[in-house]
Scaffold this active site. Structure first.
Site, PDB file in Angstrom:
ATOM      1  N   PHE A 150       5.483  13.190 -31.072  1.00 30.76           N
ATOM      2  CA  PHE A 150       5.625  14.517 -31.677  1.00 30.76           C
ATOM      3  C   PHE A 150       5.621  15.639 -30.642  1.00 30.76           C
ATOM      4  O   PHE A 150       5.503  16.799 -30.993  1.00 30.76           O
ATOM      5  CB  PHE A 150       4.485  14.755 -32.687  1.00 30.76           C
ATOM      6  CG  PHE A 150       4.503  13.788 -33.836  1.00 30.76           C
ATOM      7  CD1 PHE A 150       5.399  13.954 -34.885  1.00 30.76           C
ATOM      8  CD2 PHE A 150       3.645  12.690 -33.866  1.00 30.76           C
ATOM      9  CE1 PHE A 150       5.435  13.051 -35.941  1.00 30.76           C
ATOM     10  CE2 PHE A 150       3.672  11.790 -34.918  1.00 30.76           C
ATOM     11  CZ  PHE A 150       4.572  11.958 -35.959  1.00 30.76           C
ATOM     12  N   LEU A 151       5.695  15.285 -29.343  1.00 30.15           N
ATOM     13  CA  LEU A 151       5.584  16.349 -28.342  1.00 30.15           C
ATOM     14  C   LEU A 151       6.758  17.327 -28.416  1.00 30.15           C
ATOM     15  O   LEU A 151       7.838  16.986 -28.879  1.00 30.15           O
ATOM     16  CB  LEU A 151       5.465  15.765 -26.934  1.00 30.15           C
ATOM     17  CG  LEU A 151       6.598  14.931 -26.341  1.00 30.15           C
ATOM     18  CD1 LEU A 151       7.790  15.764 -25.920  1.00 30.15           C
ATOM     19  CD2 LEU A 151       6.060  14.158 -25.154  1.00 30.15           C
ATOM     20  N   LYS A 152       6.472  18.553 -27.940  1.00 30.58           N
ATOM     21  CA  LYS A 152       7.518  19.572 -27.875  1.00 30.58           C
ATOM     22  C   LYS A 152       7.884  19.771 -26.411  1.00 30.58           C
ATOM     23  O   LYS A 152       6.995  20.005 -25.578  1.00 30.58           O
ATOM     24  CB  LYS A 152       7.007  20.921 -28.413  1.00 30.58           C
ATOM     25  CG  LYS A 152       6.498  20.873 -29.832  1.00 30.58           C
ATOM     26  CD  LYS A 152       6.054  22.249 -30.307  1.00 30.58           C
ATOM     27  CE  LYS A 152       4.734  22.715 -29.726  1.00 30.58           C
ATOM     28  NZ  LYS A 152       3.550  21.929 -30.089  1.00 30.58           N
ATOM     29  N   GLU A 153       9.170  19.674 -26.093  1.00 25.50           N
ATOM     30  CA  GLU A 153       9.569  19.980 -24.714  1.00 25.50           C
ATOM     31  C   GLU A 153       9.139  21.411 -24.399  1.00 25.50           C
ATOM     32  O   GLU A 153       9.195  22.290 -25.252  1.00 25.50           O
ATOM     33  CB  GLU A 153      11.086  19.830 -24.550  1.00 25.50           C
ATOM     34  CG  GLU A 153      11.496  18.380 -24.470  1.00 25.50           C
ATOM     35  CD  GLU A 153      13.014  18.194 -24.385  1.00 25.50           C
ATOM     36  OE1 GLU A 153      13.709  19.097 -23.897  1.00 25.50           O
ATOM     37  OE2 GLU A 153      13.480  17.132 -24.840  1.00 25.50           O
ATOM     38  N   LYS A 205       7.916  10.431 -38.657  1.00 26.28           N
ATOM     39  CA  LYS A 205       8.584  11.216 -37.618  1.00 26.28           C
ATOM     40  C   LYS A 205       9.786  11.972 -38.190  1.00 26.28           C
ATOM     41  O   LYS A 205       9.982  13.158 -37.933  1.00 26.28           O
ATOM     42  CB  LYS A 205       9.016  10.278 -36.476  1.00 26.28           C
ATOM     43  CG  LYS A 205       9.847  10.925 -35.408  1.00 26.28           C
ATOM     44  CD  LYS A 205       9.089  12.004 -34.654  1.00 26.28           C
ATOM     45  CE  LYS A 205      10.017  12.834 -33.798  1.00 26.28           C
ATOM     46  NZ  LYS A 205       9.361  13.978 -33.189  1.00 26.28           N
ATOM     47  N   CYS A 261      16.663  16.356 -30.533  1.00 27.35           N
ATOM     48  CA  CYS A 261      15.989  15.715 -31.673  1.00 27.35           C
ATOM     49  C   CYS A 261      16.472  16.205 -33.034  1.00 27.35           C
ATOM     50  O   CYS A 261      17.044  15.432 -33.794  1.00 27.35           O
ATOM     51  CB  CYS A 261      14.478  15.895 -31.550  1.00 27.35           C
ATOM     52  SG  CYS A 261      13.800  14.964 -30.173  1.00 27.35           S
ATOM     53  N   LYS A 322      15.712  25.743 -25.682  1.00 25.96           N
ATOM     54  CA  LYS A 322      14.543  26.580 -25.957  1.00 25.96           C
ATOM     55  C   LYS A 322      13.865  26.909 -24.626  1.00 25.96           C
ATOM     56  O   LYS A 322      14.222  26.315 -23.590  1.00 25.96           O
ATOM     57  CB  LYS A 322      13.585  25.902 -26.923  1.00 25.96           C
ATOM     58  CG  LYS A 322      12.924  24.650 -26.400  1.00 25.96           C
ATOM     59  CD  LYS A 322      11.885  24.230 -27.412  1.00 25.96           C
ATOM     60  CE  LYS A 322      11.257  22.919 -27.103  1.00 25.96           C
ATOM     61  NZ  LYS A 322      10.179  22.575 -28.017  1.00 25.96           N
ATOM     62  N   ARG A 329      20.769  19.859 -24.253  1.00 26.00           N
ATOM     63  CA  ARG A 329      21.416  19.016 -25.265  1.00 26.00           C
ATOM     64  C   ARG A 329      21.519  19.802 -26.581  1.00 26.00           C
ATOM     65  O   ARG A 329      20.531  20.323 -27.084  1.00 26.00           O
ATOM     66  CB  ARG A 329      20.626  17.714 -25.455  1.00 26.00           C
ATOM     67  CG  ARG A 329      20.740  16.807 -24.233  1.00 26.00           C
ATOM     68  CD  ARG A 329      19.950  15.511 -24.375  1.00 26.00           C
ATOM     69  NE  ARG A 329      18.533  15.681 -24.148  1.00 26.00           N
ATOM     70  CZ  ARG A 329      17.651  14.680 -24.085  1.00 26.00           C
ATOM     71  NH1 ARG A 329      18.064  13.434 -24.240  1.00 26.00           N
ATOM     72  NH2 ARG A 329      16.375  14.898 -23.864  1.00 26.00           N
TER      73      ARG A 329
HETATM   74  N1  NAD Z   1      12.745  14.838 -26.043  1.00 24.82           N
HETATM   75  C1  NAD Z   1      11.865  15.089 -26.993  1.00 24.82           C
HETATM   76  O1  NAD Z   1      11.350  16.213 -27.099  1.00 24.82           O
HETATM   77  C2  NAD Z   1      11.463  14.018 -27.976  1.00 24.82           C
HETATM   78  C3  NAD Z   1      10.373  14.251 -28.818  1.00 24.82           C
HETATM   79  C4  NAD Z   1      10.000  13.251 -29.715  1.00 24.82           C
HETATM   80  C5  NAD Z   1      10.727  12.072 -29.780  1.00 24.82           C
HETATM   81  N2  NAD Z   1      11.806  11.879 -28.964  1.00 24.82           N
HETATM   82  C6  NAD Z   1      12.515  10.614 -29.042  1.00 24.82           C
HETATM   83  O2  NAD Z   1      12.167   9.845 -27.909  1.00 24.82           O
HETATM   84  C7  NAD Z   1      13.278   9.055 -27.475  1.00 24.82           C
HETATM   85  C8  NAD Z   1      13.602   9.372 -26.030  1.00 24.82           C
HETATM   86  O3  NAD Z   1      13.970  10.732 -25.937  1.00 24.82           O
HETATM   87  P1  NAD Z   1      14.132  11.462 -24.530  1.00 24.82           P
HETATM   88  O4  NAD Z   1      14.387  12.903 -24.827  1.00 24.82           O
HETATM   89  O5  NAD Z   1      13.007  11.088 -23.653  1.00 24.82           O
HETATM   90  O6  NAD Z   1      15.472  10.773 -24.008  1.00 24.82           O
HETATM   91  P2  NAD Z   1      16.045  10.785 -22.522  1.00 24.82           P
HETATM   92  O7  NAD Z   1      17.500  10.625 -22.662  1.00 24.82           O
HETATM   93  O8  NAD Z   1      15.499  11.961 -21.764  1.00 24.82           O
HETATM   94  O9  NAD Z   1      15.410   9.483 -21.866  1.00 24.82           O
HETATM   95  C9  NAD Z   1      15.764   8.182 -22.205  1.00 24.82           C
HETATM   96  C10 NAD Z   1      15.706   7.344 -20.941  1.00 24.82           C
HETATM   97  O10 NAD Z   1      15.900   5.978 -21.272  1.00 24.82           O
HETATM   98  C11 NAD Z   1      16.667   5.376 -20.247  1.00 24.82           C
HETATM   99  N3  NAD Z   1      17.260   4.144 -20.752  1.00 24.82           N
HETATM  100  C12 NAD Z   1      18.204   4.007 -21.694  1.00 24.82           C
HETATM  101  N4  NAD Z   1      18.492   2.702 -21.889  1.00 24.82           N
HETATM  102  C13 NAD Z   1      17.686   2.008 -21.052  1.00 24.82           C
HETATM  103  C14 NAD Z   1      17.502   0.637 -20.769  1.00 24.82           C
HETATM  104  N5  NAD Z   1      18.228  -0.289 -21.409  1.00 24.82           N
HETATM  105  N6  NAD Z   1      16.600   0.269 -19.866  1.00 24.82           N
HETATM  106  C15 NAD Z   1      15.879   1.197 -19.195  1.00 24.82           C
HETATM  107  N7  NAD Z   1      16.008   2.511 -19.412  1.00 24.82           N
HETATM  108  C16 NAD Z   1      16.912   2.918 -20.330  1.00 24.82           C
HETATM  109  C17 NAD Z   1      17.671   6.441 -19.862  1.00 24.82           C
HETATM  110  O11 NAD Z   1      18.223   6.223 -18.578  1.00 24.82           O
HETATM  111  C18 NAD Z   1      16.793   7.698 -19.919  1.00 24.82           C
HETATM  112  O12 NAD Z   1      16.208   7.979 -18.658  1.00 24.82           O
HETATM  113  C19 NAD Z   1      14.409   9.380 -28.454  1.00 24.82           C
HETATM  114  O13 NAD Z   1      14.399   8.431 -29.481  1.00 24.82           O
HETATM  115  C20 NAD Z   1      14.024  10.740 -28.996  1.00 24.82           C
HETATM  116  O14 NAD Z   1      14.550  10.971 -30.283  1.00 24.82           O
HETATM  117  C21 NAD Z   1      12.181  12.828 -28.052  1.00 24.82           C
END
Ligand code: NAD
Length: 438
Positions: A150-153, A205, A261, A322, A329
């Site tokens: 649930f974190l916020k960037e 979520k 997200c 933001k 993205r």
């Molecule tokens: N960014 C947010 O604020 C946030 C908050 C809550 C939930 N989420 C969820 O968390 C998940 C990740 O989000 P994110 O923003 O960190 O994505 P991101 O794109 O920043 O990071 C994903 C990472 O996974 C790596 N990756 C992909 N396939 C891989 C594999 N087969 N082996 C090893 N590494 C691999 C990519 O290279 C990338 O570095 C998503 O499902 C997203 O919906 C994101």
């Protein structure tokens, strides 16, 4: 505990680093070699306040390591988190290929019993399907658990260290207890640790994001209505927020939500509903309202300047989706940039952290300015798209001197319309009395 994180992006890197900071041994795995090389040298490839310092300290103290070798990365781990991306797929649902791929790799390299925790945002049923696929590929016993993030960037470290709640979805109580032990250092102020089934955790979520996105589209629709009837949404917002059933959170009108997200998660829920033959009328509307809101600033600019945008110089402050992140993205600023480019405008942009990402998309089609005032030189208008703190109280005299025309489009209502008028600016906000309706 010994932890592995597979997927070292915004979520995985924060998770891994914060778990290392609380004394665990963490290995972060990613398939992108350049990213892992940078991290191993202490170079953090994303901007997240406070993260760099924590990465350096834990690297130095040997609690945090980075590798592209999944087999080696998970070998010692008791708990493996999957934090790979789950972007929007072609049909609108979540693309789970990354999760399946990592599941296959973990199963192929499993030598002892481990807990595999899905942190990525995934449709209901993904944990069950992952467990099924992995069980076909290995005889080593394992558990699959859900632990949505649930974190916020922009505030990710704080959110991780002081979560409002931690949600886990498990099949066996012992797995919940192991995860509780891992999260206990972060729950000292009586924050709830909620244990449920994986299906309910997966759903939690999406429901959280759906409600948050709904609030944004709701207030944006109301803002547009306020504006066309001469009401000020800022007053209306205060008028409703004191009602305890409503409150003030997440009811700020703007240029629509973006990021990695909300857009994809709302569409994933629409897709989940369709797969069951159910309507998802509200979430469809939330998405439609949001897409329209991303065009509100361009419409205001058009309305103000008529058809004369070609050849005009437009300054944009704030490009990230933001403040306090470099993440662009689905950023509303990109929609505005595309429209302005098509209309033939010259664009000068500034963002404290996102310039490099935007440059990689647009190359020499934009002028990139390291300083906010640099973007204003000979500008016919300033558009504030993302409300970084440094834009809140600028030197308006300097701004007026630099700009060719003192016109401000304020996509986040950071300025006071009356003060702007007194300073000699033509001011356009969102949903505010005295501004030109979009
Ligand atoms: N960014 C947010 O604020 C946030 C908050 C809550 C939930 N989420 C969820 O968390 C998940 C990740 O989000 P994110 O923003 O960190 O994505 P991101 O794109 O920043 O990071 C994903 C990472 O996974 C790596 N990756 C992909 N396939 C891989 C594999 N087969 N082996 C090893 N590494 C691999 C990519 O290279 C990338 O570095 C998503 O499902 C997203 O919906 C994101």
């Amino acid at each position: 505990m010994k932890i592995a994180i597979v997927g070292t992006g915004y979520v995985g890197l924060v998770q891994g680093t914060c778990l290392a900071e609380s004394g665990n041994d963490v290995v972060c795995v990613d398939k992108v070699a350049a990213k892992i090389e940078d991290l191993a040298q202490g170079r953090v490839p994303i901007y997240e306040p406070g993260l760099g310092e924590l990465v350096h300290r834990n690297l130095r103290d040997g609690r945090l390591a980075f590798t592209t070798n999944l087999a080696a990365g998970i070998a010692e781990a008791e708990i493996i988190f999957i934090a790979v991306g789950t972007p929007q797929g072609e049909q609108g649902g979540a693309d789970l290929s990354g999760v399946w791929e990592v599941g296959r790799q973990i199963a192929a390299n499993l030598t002892s019993s481990k807990i595999i925790v899905v942190k990525s945002t995934v449709p209901v049923g993904t944990n069950a399907e992952l467990a099924r696929q992995m069980a076909e590929a290995t005889r080593v016993p394992f558990d699959v658990a859900s632990n949505p993030e649930f974190l916020k960037e922009g505030a990710a470290i704080d959110d991780f260290n002081k979560p409002d709640r931690v949600v886990v979805g498990v099949r066996r109580p012992e797995v919940g207890e192991r995860l509780h032990a891992l999260y206990a250092p972060f729950l000292r102020t009586d924050r709830p640790f909620l244990v449920m089934t994986p299906e309910s955790a997966e759903m939690t979520k999406y429901v959280a994001n759906c409600l948050l996105a709904t609030k944004i589209s709701f207030i944006n629709e109301m803002a547009n209505l306020c504006e066309s009837y001469g009401a000020d949404v800022n007053d209306v917002r205060r008028g409703i927020g004191h009602d305890q059933r409503i409150g003030f959170h997440f009811l700020f009108p703007g240029v629509g939500y973006g990021g990695s997200c909300f857009p994809k998660d709302i569409r994933a829920v629409v897709h989940m509903a369709q797969s069951k033959g159910l309507p998802a009328r509200m979430m469809e509307a939330v998405d439609v309202v949001n897409e329209a809101q991303k065009t509100v600033l361009f419409r205001k600019i058009n309305q103000h300047f008529g058809s004369e945008i070609k050849g005009m110089t437009i300054a944009i402050w704030g490009l990230a989706f933001k403040p306090r992140t470099d993440d662009i993205r689905e950023a509303p600023a990109l929609v505005l940039i595309n429209s302005l480019l098509s209309a033939g405008a010259e664009i000068r942009v500034h963002d404290p952290e996102a310039l490099a990402h935007v440059r990689s998309l647009y190359g020499n089609r934009l002028a990139y300015c390291d300083r906010p005032y640099g973007a204003l030189e000979q500008a016919d208008a300033l558009v504030v798209v993302t409300e970084w703190n440094e834009f809140r109280n600028p030197d308006f005299e300097v701004m007026r001197r630099l700009m060719r025309q003192p016109v401000v489009f304020d996509g986040r209502n950071v300025y006071d319309p009356a003060r702007m008028a007194a300073l000699g600016f033509t001011y356009h906000g969102i949903g505010r009395a005295g501004t030109v309706p979009g």
